[in-house]
Design a protein around this motif. Sequence first.
Motif, short mmCIF file in Angstrom:
data_model
loop_
_atom_site.label_atom_id
_atom_site.label_comp_id
_atom_site.label_asym_id
_atom_site.label_seq_id
_atom_site.Cartn_x
_atom_site.Cartn_y
_atom_site.Cartn_z
N LEU A 267 0.87 -1.18 0.00
CA LEU A 267 0.00 0.00 0.00
C LEU A 267 0.90 1.22 0.00
CD1 LEU A 267 -2.86 1.30 0.28
CD2 LEU A 267 -2.48 1.27 2.76
N ILE A 268 0.78 2.06 -1.02
CA ILE A 268 1.60 3.27 -1.15
C ILE A 268 0.73 4.47 -0.89
CG2 ILE A 268 2.97 4.70 -2.70
CD1 ILE A 268 2.75 1.07 -3.52
N PHE A 333 -3.50 10.27 -0.85
CA PHE A 333 -3.88 9.35 -1.91
C PHE A 333 -3.18 8.02 -1.63
CE2 PHE A 333 -4.66 13.40 -3.98
CZ PHE A 333 -5.83 13.15 -4.70
N ALA A 334 -3.94 6.93 -1.73
CA ALA A 334 -3.39 5.60 -1.43
C ALA A 334 -3.74 4.64 -2.56
CB ALA A 334 -3.93 5.09 -0.10
N PHE A 335 -2.76 3.85 -2.98
CA PHE A 335 -3.01 2.84 -4.00
C PHE A 335 -2.20 1.59 -3.70
CE2 PHE A 335 0.56 5.31 -5.60
CZ PHE A 335 1.42 4.36 -6.13
N THR A 336 -2.60 0.49 -4.32
CA THR A 336 -1.95 -0.79 -4.07
C THR A 336 -1.19 -1.26 -5.31
OG1 THR A 336 -3.97 -1.95 -4.72
CG2 THR A 336 -3.64 -1.53 -2.37
N LEU A 337 -0.17 -2.08 -5.06
CA LEU A 337 0.59 -2.73 -6.14
C LEU A 337 0.88 -4.16 -5.70
CD1 LEU A 337 3.20 -0.02 -7.22
CD2 LEU A 337 1.16 -0.74 -8.47
N GLN A 338 0.95 -5.05 -6.67
CA GLN A 338 1.20 -6.46 -6.39
C GLN A 338 2.63 -6.64 -5.89
OE1 GLN A 338 0.60 -9.06 -9.71
NE2 GLN A 338 1.28 -10.87 -8.63
#
Length: 341
Positions: A267-268, A333-338
Amino acid sequence: MKLSVLVLITALAVGLSIGLVNFHFQQSWYFMLVSFAVSFVTSFIMFYYLLEKYIYSKIKLIYKLIHNLKLGKDLKDALGEYVSTDPINDVENEVKEWAGAKKQEIDLLKKQEQFRREFLSNVSHEFKTPLFAIQGYIETLQDCLLDDPEMAVKFLQKAEKNVERLSYLINDLDAISKLESGEVPIDYRKFDFVLLAKEVMEALEDKAGNRKIQLSFKEKYMHPAFVNADREKIRQVMINLISNSIKYGKENGSTAIKIFELHDQYLIEVTDDGIGIDEKHLPRLFERFYRIDSHRSREVGGTGLGLAIVKHILEAHQQIISVRSTLQIGTTFAFTLQKIG
């Protein structure tokens, strides 16, 4: 209710009625039973034949059409083998489901139409602003080209900036269009997100310095974080998010990048302590050309497509992005990456 049961109940009702009437006049149980039996058998045969030939068969045909057309078959295939044993009840359920689906489809089309009108209006406005400016500069340039060369150079520079703005707008629109249509493939590669974040921070260091905003990446997040994604597209995501935090952050403020390790993802978060966003704007924040404050947005520049591009890139990665914000406190702002081990 099955056809045979329906006919049986109807025939019983008719036979019983005729039998009771006969008993009333004849006062004989024998004649009542005979009339009941004859009328019951006659009614059963007649009703079964009439309902089967003129009503039930038509209902079965309607059900077959509805059921098979819903599955996407063409008209010829829709008239194939019958699959229901209770078409009357099934027709009712199918029609209710179909009506509900059509209502949802109509509501969606109305929303899409409203979105289309807003989008065309926004595109027109975004194009007209720099075009009118360029037109004005060129007209003025024609008047002062010989009399005031220095002023002519200034107008040329201003016209050039508006041409660049048009170019950015066209490129961003083209990027969104290709992302939506799947024309741009995602080049999945294993890379260290920490190194990418440092590169983006270095690239935007001067821009942040002009507004006296400090970019930070805490030491505890400095160990490698390997992800499976398109490096260049994720770079674009980070540039857009950090650029936004610089544009709308407050002077002498800060923007921080954080990484949290989840089960199979990272989670970034990109967090600033800027002006924040009113809660009512959050649901529409990733729409194309949506601006919270049009006047301030035009002052700081940009095409109004940055967050829309970010959302499309992450959706193409089958990942999510979210935002939380409080006025005068800041935005995250938060987003996910595999994650890759």
